[in-house]
Design an enzyme around this catalytic site. Sequence first.
Site, PDB file in Angstrom:
ATOM      1  NE  ARG A 125      -2.763  -7.393  -4.226  1.00 29.11           N
ATOM      2  CZ  ARG A 125      -3.547  -7.591  -3.188  1.00 29.11           C
ATOM      3  NH1 ARG A 125      -3.026  -7.962  -2.038  1.00 29.11           N
ATOM      4  NH2 ARG A 125      -4.840  -7.446  -3.296  1.00 29.11           N
TER       5      ARG A 125
ATOM      6  CB  SER B 232      -4.219  -6.609   4.732  1.00 27.06           C
ATOM      7  OG  SER B 232      -3.946  -5.319   4.268  1.00 27.06           O
TER       8      SER B 232
ATOM      9  CE  LYS C  19     -12.725  -7.345   3.973  1.00 26.13           C
ATOM     10  NZ  LYS C  19     -12.043  -6.648   2.890  1.00 26.13           N
TER      11      LYS C  19
ATOM     12  CG  HIS D 180      -1.917  -1.044   1.356  1.00 25.54           C
ATOM     13  ND1 HIS D 180      -2.103  -1.787   2.498  1.00 25.54           N
ATOM     14  CD2 HIS D 180      -2.818  -1.525   0.460  1.00 25.54           C
ATOM     15  CE1 HIS D 180      -3.088  -2.657   2.309  1.00 25.54           C
ATOM     16  NE2 HIS D 180      -3.531  -2.532   1.077  1.00 25.54           N
TER      17      HIS D 180
HETATM   18  P1  ADP Z   1      -9.800  -3.981  -0.314  1.00 25.52           P
HETATM   19  O1  ADP Z   1     -10.423  -4.781   0.787  1.00 25.52           O
HETATM   20  O2  ADP Z   1     -10.615  -2.801  -0.753  1.00 25.52           O
HETATM   21  O3  ADP Z   1      -9.252  -4.768  -1.488  1.00 25.52           O
HETATM   22  P2  ADP Z   1      -7.057  -3.641   0.558  1.00 25.52           P
HETATM   23  O4  ADP Z   1      -6.626  -2.843   1.727  1.00 25.52           O
HETATM   24  O5  ADP Z   1      -6.806  -5.107   0.583  1.00 25.52           O
HETATM   25  O6  ADP Z   1      -8.581  -3.277   0.413  1.00 25.52           O
HETATM   26  O7  ADP Z   1      -6.410  -3.069  -0.779  1.00 25.52           O
HETATM   27  C1  ADP Z   1      -6.631  -1.752  -1.211  1.00 25.52           C
HETATM   28  C2  ADP Z   1      -6.100  -1.596  -2.615  1.00 25.52           C
HETATM   29  O8  ADP Z   1      -4.682  -1.762  -2.597  1.00 25.52           O
HETATM   30  C3  ADP Z   1      -6.620  -2.608  -3.628  1.00 25.52           C
HETATM   31  O9  ADP Z   1      -6.776  -1.957  -4.875  1.00 25.52           O
HETATM   32  C4  ADP Z   1      -5.510  -3.637  -3.719  1.00 25.52           C
HETATM   33  O10 ADP Z   1      -5.489  -4.279  -4.984  1.00 25.52           O
HETATM   34  C5  ADP Z   1      -4.290  -2.741  -3.545  1.00 25.52           C
HETATM   35  N1  ADP Z   1      -3.133  -3.474  -3.017  1.00 25.52           N
HETATM   36  C6  ADP Z   1      -3.089  -4.247  -1.919  1.00 25.52           C
HETATM   37  N2  ADP Z   1      -1.849  -4.771  -1.744  1.00 25.52           N
HETATM   38  C7  ADP Z   1      -1.100  -4.309  -2.782  1.00 25.52           C
HETATM   39  C8  ADP Z   1       0.263  -4.503  -3.196  1.00 25.52           C
HETATM   40  N3  ADP Z   1       1.087  -5.308  -2.518  1.00 25.52           N
HETATM   41  N4  ADP Z   1       0.684  -3.870  -4.320  1.00 25.52           N
HETATM   42  C9  ADP Z   1      -0.174  -3.086  -5.016  1.00 25.52           C
HETATM   43  N5  ADP Z   1      -1.459  -2.867  -4.683  1.00 25.52           N
HETATM   44  C10 ADP Z   1      -1.924  -3.467  -3.586  1.00 25.52           C
END
Ligand code: ADP
Length: 161
Positions: A93, A131, A44, A20
């Site tokens: 990703r 995460s 959630k 992130h």
């Molecule tokens: P959500 O539950 O909305 O997917 P996340 O916190 O898991 O929320 O992710 C938020 C955004 O960040 C999403 O668009 C996800 O694809 C992106 N994201 C998460 N991890 C990575 C990473 N390692 N590299 C690039 N983008 C990421």
Amino acid sequence: MRNKGVCVYPGSFDPVTLGHIDLIERASKLFPELVVAVLNNPDKHNLFTVEKRMEMLQKACSHLPNVKIDSFDGLLVHYMRSIQAEIVLRGLRAVTDFENEFQMAQVNRQIAPEIETLFLMTSPDYAYISSSAVRQVAAFGGDIATLVPQCIIQDVYQAYH
Ligand code: ADP
């Protein structure tokens, strides 16, 4: 008057990872203002409260003056309209992210055609970070130093003790 300079990066951030932060740092150079918006979704099951997720983001982004941390409930497009922002940032990703993201972007376009979704590709170094992986490793006391910003490591471990 529309706020063309503001980009919103929405997500769960449960917790924020180095993946992130990589996206946030890169996007903060592309837009005058970047709002990282934590989704408050009572349906959630999240490990951290919205307040804690925001606090960790705040610490991890303190070196980025044009990045603001906020939260929202309900539909993203309603939140976007309430702050007059028109650009959504999401990260990709792997191909597996694509289908969900594609669907979400199309639905958002149907209900709010003025809003554009932009995607940034992950940096290869962070492609494997999520995460949920952080939560799994931390739950078993594993080393998360290569997965999350240094300043939130203790916060994450504390959730399990
Ligand atoms: P959500 O539950 O909305 O997917 P996340 O916190 O898991 O929320 O992710 C938020 C955004 O960040 C999403 O668009 C996800 O694809 C992106 N994201 C998460 N991890 C990575 C990473 N390692 N590299 C690039 N983008 C990421």
